[in-house]
Design an enzyme around this catalytic site. Structure first.
Site, mmCIF file in Angstrom:
data_model
loop_
_atom_site.group_PDB
_atom_site.id
_atom_site.type_symbol
_atom_site.label_atom_id
_atom_site.label_comp_id
_atom_site.label_asym_id
_atom_site.label_seq_id
_atom_site.Cartn_x
_atom_site.Cartn_y
_atom_site.Cartn_z
ATOM 1 C CE LYS A 192 -1.881 2.897 2.829
ATOM 2 N NZ LYS A 192 -1.858 4.099 1.983
ATOM 3 N N GLY A 245 6.923 4.966 8.142
ATOM 4 C CA GLY A 245 6.038 6.121 8.258
ATOM 5 C C GLY A 245 6.203 6.753 9.625
ATOM 6 C CB SER A 246 4.189 9.234 11.368
ATOM 7 O OG SER A 246 2.928 8.593 11.405
ATOM 8 C CB THR A 247 6.486 7.769 15.958
ATOM 9 O OG1 THR A 247 7.857 7.603 15.580
ATOM 10 C CG2 THR A 247 6.282 7.231 17.362
ATOM 11 C CD GLU A 268 13.240 0.649 9.412
ATOM 12 O OE1 GLU A 268 13.725 1.576 10.088
ATOM 13 O OE2 GLU A 268 13.798 -0.442 9.232
ATOM 14 C CB CYS A 303 13.043 8.882 8.449
ATOM 15 S SG CYS A 303 14.072 7.828 7.443
ATOM 16 C CD GLU A 402 9.888 12.581 11.567
ATOM 17 O OE1 GLU A 402 8.784 12.037 11.742
ATOM 18 O OE2 GLU A 402 10.871 12.000 11.081
HETATM 19 P P1 NAD Z 1 2.263 8.317 7.889
HETATM 20 O O1 NAD Z 1 2.550 7.502 9.097
HETATM 21 O O2 NAD Z 1 1.228 9.348 7.962
HETATM 22 O O3 NAD Z 1 1.806 7.360 6.688
HETATM 23 C C1 NAD Z 1 2.596 6.276 6.300
HETATM 24 C C2 NAD Z 1 1.697 5.259 5.625
HETATM 25 O O4 NAD Z 1 0.766 4.760 6.568
HETATM 26 C C3 NAD Z 1 0.882 5.817 4.463
HETATM 27 O O5 NAD Z 1 0.821 4.866 3.431
HETATM 28 C C4 NAD Z 1 -0.480 6.009 5.096
HETATM 29 O O6 NAD Z 1 -1.543 5.951 4.179
HETATM 30 C C5 NAD Z 1 -0.531 4.837 6.047
HETATM 31 N N1 NAD Z 1 -1.494 4.998 7.137
HETATM 32 C C6 NAD Z 1 -1.927 6.139 7.709
HETATM 33 N N2 NAD Z 1 -2.844 5.872 8.659
HETATM 34 C C7 NAD Z 1 -2.986 4.527 8.703
HETATM 35 C C8 NAD Z 1 -3.793 3.636 9.472
HETATM 36 N N3 NAD Z 1 -4.641 4.079 10.417
HETATM 37 N N4 NAD Z 1 -3.676 2.308 9.239
HETATM 38 C C9 NAD Z 1 -2.829 1.843 8.314
HETATM 39 N N5 NAD Z 1 -2.067 2.633 7.532
HETATM 40 C C10 NAD Z 1 -2.139 3.963 7.738
HETATM 41 O O7 NAD Z 1 3.662 8.875 7.445
HETATM 42 P P2 NAD Z 1 3.983 9.805 6.192
HETATM 43 O O8 NAD Z 1 3.505 11.162 6.515
HETATM 44 O O9 NAD Z 1 3.544 9.160 4.943
HETATM 45 O O10 NAD Z 1 5.586 9.763 6.160
HETATM 46 C C11 NAD Z 1 6.350 10.558 6.967
HETATM 47 C C12 NAD Z 1 6.839 9.768 8.165
HETATM 48 O O11 NAD Z 1 7.570 8.613 7.736
HETATM 49 C C13 NAD Z 1 7.822 10.537 9.004
HETATM 50 O O12 NAD Z 1 7.492 10.385 10.377
HETATM 51 C C14 NAD Z 1 9.168 9.891 8.720
HETATM 52 O O13 NAD Z 1 10.108 9.989 9.718
HETATM 53 C C15 NAD Z 1 8.779 8.491 8.469
HETATM 54 N N6 NAD Z 1 9.812 7.795 7.698
HETATM 55 C C16 NAD Z 1 10.601 6.879 8.342
HETATM 56 C C17 NAD Z 1 11.617 6.228 7.665
HETATM 57 C C18 NAD Z 1 12.467 5.209 8.353
HETATM 58 O O14 NAD Z 1 13.019 4.366 7.694
HETATM 59 N N7 NAD Z 1 12.604 5.229 9.660
HETATM 60 C C19 NAD Z 1 11.807 6.475 6.306
HETATM 61 C C20 NAD Z 1 10.996 7.407 5.669
HETATM 62 C C21 NAD Z 1 9.993 8.057 6.381
#
Ligand code: NAD
Ligand code: MN
Length: 499
Positions: A192, A245-247, A268, A303, A402
């Protein structure tokens, strides 16, 4: 076709390609069951690029049952590793052959400069697929040190159905950090992509088929997190959920796993990484270049961004001056211009987040040294200047949260002990930089940092050979390297009695 050489050639290519917004299930492009779509809007100029399938639970159910059936059939999982290797290498080759098209989709969709979409995102995605494929016929299982009348075999097996949920900042690259080890080890995957950047994942899916990955092994479901993402995370027949994605969402996924089938969850997540510059840094100019890149590259949407610059008092003013000079080279430009180094922020919502944090830095008493404004409004797109705040206290919002934008918080310290205390005073623990000519200080600091990656006298290094991931609320498990394979395999112990 040869690679476009300037903005108008890239624009011509953009105007000539048909953008596909479909879901991809069992080897076919399909609409969502509900037929619902959402607009994919380019942050470069605000124009609609495509209507994209908005998948939900119904699509998740179909994709997962297809992935399950394909897994059980053994068409992929039971191939000899050497065969899976060959297919994966072909897949990597195809990604590289389509570098211009994939890079263009990435840039149009999320606004990053075309030069980096090509050289970082697509190139890195292909490397991940190739490296994982190349590794898979070189990994051996184990025999336990048992008594002579028994054999204890320790073997690894694919987990089965993997759901991968990825973010928008490096859309194809993050997907391929998951797909490389997931596919190499024989799993079937439902991917996804983020609703903010679905296009490259959709296009990649047919390249996987062309490479010889059997239909149903890789499925792509575009859509929103709270609909299709949630459905995958709650699904009773998904064995492993991998996420970048986000924490905040990472924590939610652990809840979903606990509420459903206790699927394995590998995360991650976010970061607020300290980049520590001591008075005895060997080359302040180099440290400044790296610090500028660490906050401005990818519009700060990284990130591992070195978003907290911890600088020892003796070099503070000189270093801030040098970083401001370096940031001149990171002013936003049109993402399709091959010379552009900073592009658009991913969307209006993210721009507002970044501008909100800039306001909070001012409100909480930090000194704005550089940048801080939205620019290029005439374009119809969303762009923001690289920004430096100094006089930041580690308790301020801009030091704790962040931002995911090009906003650097400069915090002054006095001595190694204080640097370590401030660096570790964060819920995150993803990455850190250390700049010193003193080898024992470098080692002591690196060892004391609660962080998954430490870079000494540089920033953001690494390749497929080294694990990537964080401590604390930056997540668990690792992408890249052979350690990543742990996430996609179960360990089986089989005992054979010999008499
Ligand atoms: P996000 O957490 O908002 O979304 C990430 C993914 O999760 C998206 O595909 C989103 O549609 C999905 N998602 C959102 N709500 C969900 C739910 N309730 N259930 C299941 N899936 C859901 O993050 P973002 O804004 O897309 O990305 C930015 C974040 O990603 C930042 O916090 C960044 O630090 C992190 N990031 C981490 C790394 C790493 O390797 N540590 C790498 C890149 C980005
Ligand atoms: Mn987009």
């Amino acid at each position: 076709m040869s690679t476009p050489e300037n903005r108008s050639q890239w624009q011509a290519l953009a105007d000539s390609i048909a953008i596909n917004g479909s879901a991809f299930i069992a080897g076919e492009y399909v609409e969502s069951q509900s037929k619902a779509t959402f607009d994919c809007i380019s942050p470069i100029d605000g124009k609609v690029l495509a209507k994209v399938a908005s998948c939900d639970e119904a699509d998740a159910n179909i994709a997962v049952s297809n992935a399950r059936a394909t897994f059980e059939s053994g068409v992929w999982a039971n191939l000899p590793p050497v065969k899976r290797k060959q297919v994966m290498i072909r897949f990597a080759d195809l990604l590289e052959e389509h570098v211009d098209e994939l890079a263009l989709l990435e840039t149009l969709d999320m606004g990053k400069p075309i030069q980096y979409s090509r050289a970082v995102d697509v190139a890195g995605a292909a490397r991940s697929i190739r490296w994982s494929g190349e590794a898979i016929d070189k990994i051996y299982d184990e025999i336990a040190p048992t008594a002579h009348n028994e054999i204890g075999m320790i073997t690894r097996e694919p987990v089965g159905v993997v759901a991968a949920i990825v973010p928008w900042n490096f859309p194809l690259l993050m997907a391929c950090w998951k797909l490389g080890p997931a596919l190499a080890t024989g799993n079937s995957v439902v991917l996804k992509p983020s609703e903010k950047s679905p296009l490259t994942a959709i296009r990649m899916a047919e390249l996987a088929i062309e490479a010889g990955i059997p239909k149903g092994v890789l499925n792509v479901l575009p859509g929103f997190g709270h609909t299709v993402g949630r459905a995958l995370a709650l699904h009773m027949d998904v064995d492993t959920l991998v996420f970048t994605g986000s924490t905040k969402i990472a924590k939610q996924l652990m809840v979903y796993a606990g509420e459903s089938n206790m699927k394995r969850v590998w995360l991650e997540a976010g970061g607020k990484s300290p980049n520590i510059v001591f008075n005895d840094a060997p080359d302040l100019k180099k440290a400044a270049q790296a610090a500028a890149c660490a906050i401005a590259f990818n519009q700060g949407e990284v990130c591992t961004a070195g978003s907290r610059l911890l600088v020892e008092a003796g070099v503070k003013d000189e270093l801030i001056g040098l970083i401001a000079e370096e940031l001149q080279a990171w002013q936003p430009g049109h993402p399709l211009d091959p010379n552009t180094t900073s592009g658009a922020v991913v969307d209006k919502q993210q721009l507002d987040n970044v501008l909100g944090y800039i306001q909070s830095g001012k409100d909480e008493g930090a000194a704005l040294n550089f940048g801080g404004r939205q620019v290029m409004q005439d374009s119809g797109g969303v762009y923001v200047e690289p920004t430096i705040f100094s006089g930041v206290d580690n308790k301020m919002t801009i030091a704790r949260e962040e931002i995911f934008g090009p906003v650097l918080s400069v915090i002054t310290f006095d001595g190694m002990q204080q640097a370590i205390e401030i660096a570790n005073d964060s819920i995150y623990g993803l990455a850190a930089g250390v700049w010193t000519a003193d080898i024992s200080k470098a080692h002591k600091t690196a060892k004391a940092l609660r962080s998954g990656m430490v870079w000494i006298n540089h920033y953001d290094g690494g390749d497929m050979t080294a694990p990537f991931g964080g401590y604390k609320q930056s997540g668990n498990g690792r992408d890249k390297s052979l350690h990543a394979f742990d996430k996609y395999t179960e360990i089986k112990a089989t005992w054979i009695a010999l008499d």
